[in-house]
Design an enzyme around this catalytic site. Structure first.
Site, PDB file in Angstrom:
ATOM      1  N   LYS A   1       0.875  -1.182   0.000  1.00 20.33           N
ATOM      2  CA  LYS A   1       0.000   0.000   0.000  1.00 20.33           C
ATOM      3  C   LYS A   1       0.911   1.230   0.000  1.00 20.33           C
ATOM      4  CE  LYS A   1      -4.047   2.095   2.102  1.00 20.33           C
ATOM      5  NZ  LYS A   1      -3.636   3.463   1.748  1.00 20.33           N
TER       6      LYS A   1
ATOM      7  N   PHE B   1     -20.211  12.887 -12.103  1.00 20.19           N
ATOM      8  CA  PHE B   1     -20.962  13.409 -13.244  1.00 20.19           C
ATOM      9  C   PHE B   1     -20.681  12.503 -14.440  1.00 20.19           C
ATOM     10  CE2 PHE B   1     -22.254  16.905 -16.198  1.00 20.19           C
ATOM     11  CZ  PHE B   1     -23.443  17.215 -15.570  1.00 20.19           C
TER      12      PHE B   1
ATOM     13  N   SER C   1     -36.262  24.799  -9.081  1.00 20.88           N
ATOM     14  CA  SER C   1     -35.020  24.106  -9.416  1.00 20.88           C
ATOM     15  C   SER C   1     -34.806  22.870  -8.562  1.00 20.88           C
ATOM     16  CB  SER C   1     -33.827  25.057  -9.238  1.00 20.88           C
ATOM     17  OG  SER C   1     -33.648  25.360  -7.864  1.00 20.88           O
ATOM     18  N   GLY C   2     -35.570  22.752  -7.468  1.00 16.23           N
ATOM     19  CA  GLY C   2     -35.297  21.702  -6.501  1.00 16.23           C
ATOM     20  C   GLY C   2     -34.182  22.094  -5.554  1.00 16.23           C
TER      21      GLY C   2
ATOM     22  N   LYS D   1     -32.223  26.193  -5.003  1.00 10.46           N
ATOM     23  CA  LYS D   1     -32.354  27.527  -4.421  1.00 10.46           C
ATOM     24  C   LYS D   1     -33.374  28.424  -5.110  1.00 10.46           C
ATOM     25  CE  LYS D   1     -27.984  28.088  -5.074  1.00 10.46           C
ATOM     26  NZ  LYS D   1     -26.619  28.675  -5.176  1.00 10.46           N
TER      27      LYS D   1
ATOM     28  N   HIS E   1     -36.178  27.884 -12.541  1.00 11.78           N
ATOM     29  CA  HIS E   1     -35.776  27.829 -13.943  1.00 11.78           C
ATOM     30  C   HIS E   1     -36.957  28.317 -14.764  1.00 11.78           C
ATOM     31  CE1 HIS E   1     -32.951  24.250 -12.821  1.00 11.78           C
ATOM     32  NE2 HIS E   1     -32.392  25.419 -12.555  1.00 11.78           N
TER      33      HIS E   1
ATOM     34  N   ALA F   1     -29.415  16.229  -5.557  1.00 10.70           N
ATOM     35  CA  ALA F   1     -28.454  15.619  -4.636  1.00 10.70           C
ATOM     36  C   ALA F   1     -28.063  16.622  -3.552  1.00 10.70           C
ATOM     37  CB  ALA F   1     -27.237  15.131  -5.401  1.00 10.70           C
TER      38      ALA F   1
END
Length: 656
Positions: free
Chosen positions: A50, A421, A521-522, A524, A527, A594
């Protein structure tokens, strides 16, 4: 050496049965090892040192090498000598997995020397021990067993002469003896790997680690210095995140910084100073010390003797500040038990389906692994809840997803862990997901689309939390069919200002003659979507959206900004027009976010805007309830709207 390059011979030597790839992946997440207390008693295991360094993933293509950290950060410019050595390998394309280290006079990895090399920007002494090869000359090797990949790597490394890149040997001795030897040599420990296992991005039971000392990362929640002084660092206040997202105080450590290291630490700490502690159980103050609190963003690595019953470390030793690991992923590292030949259970970080108990959850044709995994420690939402939500919301979500290229946010360890991503399938087959023809997006791997409920369930099974989509629909990806304005507020602004802002944007769009449709936006804010007939190209639609944003900032400068960056939106709302570029994406209607609470992006009507109390008002449960109880579509005529950007509209917002 020519045998490895198709430019020098007819074929590349690869294991029988290895499959050709669909294009060299842009990024591959590394496989991570599971901490165990003892080695398996039997089984097909091999063991390696390791190494005490930085994990690096190296992508080689077209005579260029790119070196990534375990979190996908490009560090090529920080290790130019290593990059040059990788470029010199006689391959057409490849992905290598290894560890960057600096060796001391005894030839052993020295983490402090590595850290000093980066601090001095003098990295010529860095070498890379390569232990795996994931791709070679157009062939994806990840499904091949480890022993086949290692045999291929051994041959490749034997034909290169640079001492900058070295093969990580495995050892035939029994693991108990190896651990004892590693500890005697003051190494960190050993890594065990199953010889018959494929490569699995994320944490996996097919790789295990046995350590000589207890050692892990901690978040710095503050530091102390001598009472009344204005400089120096006496001790760092360490923390780890709990399952509910709270930060637990885990003890303090003396870093014994040099003058230069002290200055570097204080430079990093100053911008993240805060008035109150982030620990829910802060330490009891000492009279002779001043306590300075920090936002939990700096990560350090320490070794220690053991954990106390109270959850603090005993006799910690500071090793380094870590730049390659995110603070949000730092928790007390669990030790997994071993029974017989295997660790007891797989870690949530694995992207491969792990055989589960009889009667495991199935939704349609998709088997759901680890349904009990907690995705959000704040609310306790589980993977099962998320999968069931996407199955239930499919009838409303699919029209907004149909044939739109996807960008996915995956959370294999929950939303407080590392987020990935992803725009392409990589090697994993996702149930129900379709790949678009490569000619629609040349020189890139195939784009993904979700056109069925099975696809949504398959994505959720892969721990995909957020679904982002392009502003174009296949097969015509050259002409966007909508423009999106993302209102991104200064977090300090009251919600009433956001409501006023979205109303002002609607007024401007109405005056231009453009119908618009809002959604939360889910997160803040809002859209605002403007559907278009597909007449304009990407450059025209982006230029127009930018002009609208600038127009709003000119007309109401005290409220809006059209310039990216937190400093430009202090007390204002940034109108994000950048989502209107080719390849850019925005979170889709009905997607989960998320973020703590796992809010949902929800279409709303202009008439009900004033009733919306926050950008993450709807949760997975209340989103389903809302859709089932609606008597009218909040976006009437959205699908029938036919409008384009005219010359008069461009003039109205100040375009030439």
């Amino acid at each position: 050496m020519g045998r490895w390059s198709r430019g020098r011979s007819k074929t590349a030597v690869v294991p029988p049965g290895a499959r050709g790839g669909t294009g060299l992946p842009a990024l591959i997440q590394p496989q991570l090892a599971t901490l165990v207390g003892r080695p398996p008693k039997g089984g097909d295991w091999s063991y390696e040192i390791k190494f005490d360094g930085y994990r690096v993933m190296t992508r080689i293509e077209g005579g260029a090498a790119t070196i990534f950290t375990r979190n996908g950060h490009d560090w090529t410019e920080r290790m130019p000598r290593l990059a040059e050595a990788c470029k010199a390998l006689h391959v057409d394309d490849a992905w290598l997995d290894g560890e960057a280290v600096v060796l001391d006079s005894n030839g052993q990895p020295d983490f402090n020397a590595l850290q000093n090399a980066f601090d001095r920007r003098s990295t010529a002494e860095i070498v890379m021990f390569v232990f795996d090869i994931l791709w070679l000359n157009g062939t994806d090797l990840r499904e091949q067993p480890l022993r086949a990949r290692r045999a291929l790597l051994r041959e490749l490394m034997a034909e290169q002469t640079s001492d900058v890149i070295r093969f990580s040997e495995d050892f035939p001795q029994d693991p108990v003896s190896l651990v004892a030897s590693a500890c005697k040599m003051k190494l960190e420990g050993i890594i065990g790997k199953r010889g018959d296992a494929p490569y699995q991005s994320g944490r996996s039971p097919a790789w295990i680690k046995l350590k000589c000392t207890t050692r892990q990362e901690f978040v710095v929640g503050g530091f102390t210095r001598a009472k009344g002084t204005r400089s120096g660092v006496h001790s760092l206040l360490l923390g780890v995140y709990e399952k509910d997202g709270s930060l637990r105080y885990a003890g303090s450590v003396r870093p014994y910084f040099s003058t230069r290291a002290t200055s570097a630490f204080l430079s990093r700490a100053e911008p993240v100073r805060r008035e109150a502690t982030a620990f829910y159980n802060p330490p009891k103050p000492e009279k002779e010390r001043d306590y300075l609190w920090l936002d939990p963003s700096i990560v350090v690595e320490c070794s220690f003797l053991e954990w106390t019953p109270g959850g603090e470390v005993r006799h910690p030793i500071f090793h380094a500040v870590r730049e390659d690991k995110p603070a949000s992923a730092v928790s007390e590292e669990p030790m997994v038990a071993v029974e017989g030949d295997e660790p007891v259970e797989a870690d949530a970080g694995s992207t491969r389906e792990v055989p589960g108990p009889k009667g495991a959850l199935r939704i349609g044709n998709v088997r759901i692994s680890n349904p009990q995994r907690v995705m959000d420690p704040v609310t306790g939402h589980t993977k099962r809840e998320m999968v069931e939500y996407y199955a239930a919301i499919a009838e409303w979500a699919l029209p907004h997803l149909h044939n739109r290229p996807l960008a996915l946010v995956r959370a294999p360890e929950g939303i407080k862990g590392e987020l990935f991503f992803q725009k392409h399938s990589e090697r994993a087959t996702i149930p129900g997901i379709e790949e678009l023809p490569t000619e629609l997006h040349p020189r890139h791997p195939p784009l993904l689309v979700a056109n069925s409920a099975e696809a949504l369930v398959g994505l959720a099974q892969m721990s995909v939390v957020e679904l982002h989509t392009w502003n174009a629909v296949a097969p015509d990806l050259a002409h966007p069919d909508r423009v999106i304005f993302d209102l991104d507020p200064d977090p300090a602004l009251p919600w009433s200002v956001m409501l006023e802002a979205v109303a002002l944007l609607k007024v401007v769009l109405d005056e231009l003659g453009l119908r618009s449709f809002p959604k939360t936006s889910g997160g803040k804010g809002f859209h605002v979507i403007v559907p278009l007939t597909r007449r304009q190209g990407w450059s025209e639609t982006k230029a127009f959206s930018h002009a609208v944003a600038r127009h709003m900032a000119r007309v109401v400068p005290q409220r809006f900004s059209a310039v990216l960056g937190p400093k430009n939106r202090v007390g204002k709302i940034f109108i994000d027009y950048l989502r209107n570029s080719r390849g850019a994406s925005t979170v889709a209607a009905f997607s989960v976010r998320a973020r703590s609470g796992m809010g949902v992006s929800m279409p709303v009507s202009w008439d009900e805007i004033r009733e919306v109390s926050r950008g993450d008002e709807w949760t997975m449960r209340t989103a389903i309830e809302r859709q089932r109880s609606l008597k009218a579509d909040p976006w009437p005529d959205y699908w029938q709207t036919r409008q384009g950007i005219t010359a008069a509209m461009r003039r109205a917002v100040g375009m030439n």
